[in-house]
Enzyme design. Structure first.
Site, PDB file in Angstrom:
ATOM      1  CG  HIS A 115      -1.814  -1.179   1.335  1.00  0.00           C
ATOM      2  ND1 HIS A 115      -1.532  -2.248   2.150  1.00  0.00           N
ATOM      3  CD2 HIS A 115      -2.966  -1.482   0.695  1.00  0.00           C
ATOM      4  CE1 HIS A 115      -2.478  -3.159   2.029  1.00  0.00           C
ATOM      5  NE2 HIS A 115      -3.349  -2.722   1.154  1.00  0.00           N
ATOM      6  CB  CYS A 183      -1.055  -0.890   5.481  1.00  0.00           C
ATOM      7  SG  CYS A 183      -0.201  -2.323   6.143  1.00  0.00           S
TER       8      CYS A 183
END
Length: 223
Positions: A115, A183
């Site tokens: 991410h 994340c």
């Protein structure tokens, strides 16, 4: 710089690249695997700002693409550094010292490769020399080199241990990383404050439970 055809492209990635080429037609990399130019990087950031729903032309965002590109050069500077070179110098005169060398609580900041969101943690790195020793700053340096890349914590743990083993050929290497993954804290399950621990043991620390327990005790961690 070669000319580019105006063929029709499909898909979001192609649309994004079209936008970059349109804004900076002179900046397209010569080869698919070549590192993009600063202009391409800034155009990509501008595109993401627009995709997020904001106006990159407004006052507060006008310089953001340039700032992000500059920040990324620092945050991901590990790709342009060689861990083996950083560990290349060792010290032979150690006065007969042959016990564990441990550097604890090495702060690091990395980015999740899934991410691109920060990973914030501490590294504990130990080795049992077979003769030569490393300068203590070199251990922190190799942690920083691998941290400044897109990472998984598991992979980074192994990379640090393997680099030290290859450079020094010690009797053992132990690496423990403790980190919070934003994340998880900022998206998805949004679990704040949870930490992940990963370990890598080479040599005597992998084979001898007593030695492994000893080094983990020195790190103040349970087995």
């Amino acid at each position: 710089m070669r000319a580019w055809k105006n063929e029709k492209r499909a898909g979001p990635e192609s649309v994004a690249m079209d936008a970059i080429i349109k804004k900076f037609p002179e900046a397209r990399s010569e080869a698919p695997g070549e590192r993009p130019t600063r202009e391409e990087a800034e155009a990509a950031v501008e595109l993401l700002i627009r995709w997020a729903g904001d106006d990159p032309a407004r006052e507060g965002l006008r310089e953001t693409p340039a700032r992000v590109a500059k920040a990324y050069e620092e945050l991901f500077g590990g790709y342009r550094q060689d861990a083996a070179a950083a560990l290349g110098r060792v010290f032979e005169e150690v006065g007969g010292y042959d016990d564990v060398v441990l550097v604890r609580n090495i702060d690091f900041h990395s980015h999740c490769e899934h991410h691109m969101v920060p990973i914030i943690g501490k590294a504990h790195v130990a080795y049992l020399p077979a003769g030569p020793v490393l300068g203590l700053s070199k251990i922190s340096r190799v942690v920083d080199i691998f941290a400044r890349r897109l990472q998984t914590q598991e992979k980074m743990t192994v990379q640090i241990a393997s680099a030290i083993e290859e450079a020094l050929q010690p009797r053992g290497v132990a690496v423990v990383l403790e980190a919070e993954h934003l994340c998880m804290a900022m998206r998805g399950v949004r679990t704040k404050g949870s930490t992940t621990i990963t370990t890598a043991f080479h040599g005597i620390f992998a084979k001898d439970r007593q030695e492994r327990d000893r080094v983990l005790s020195m790190m103040r961690l349970s087995a």
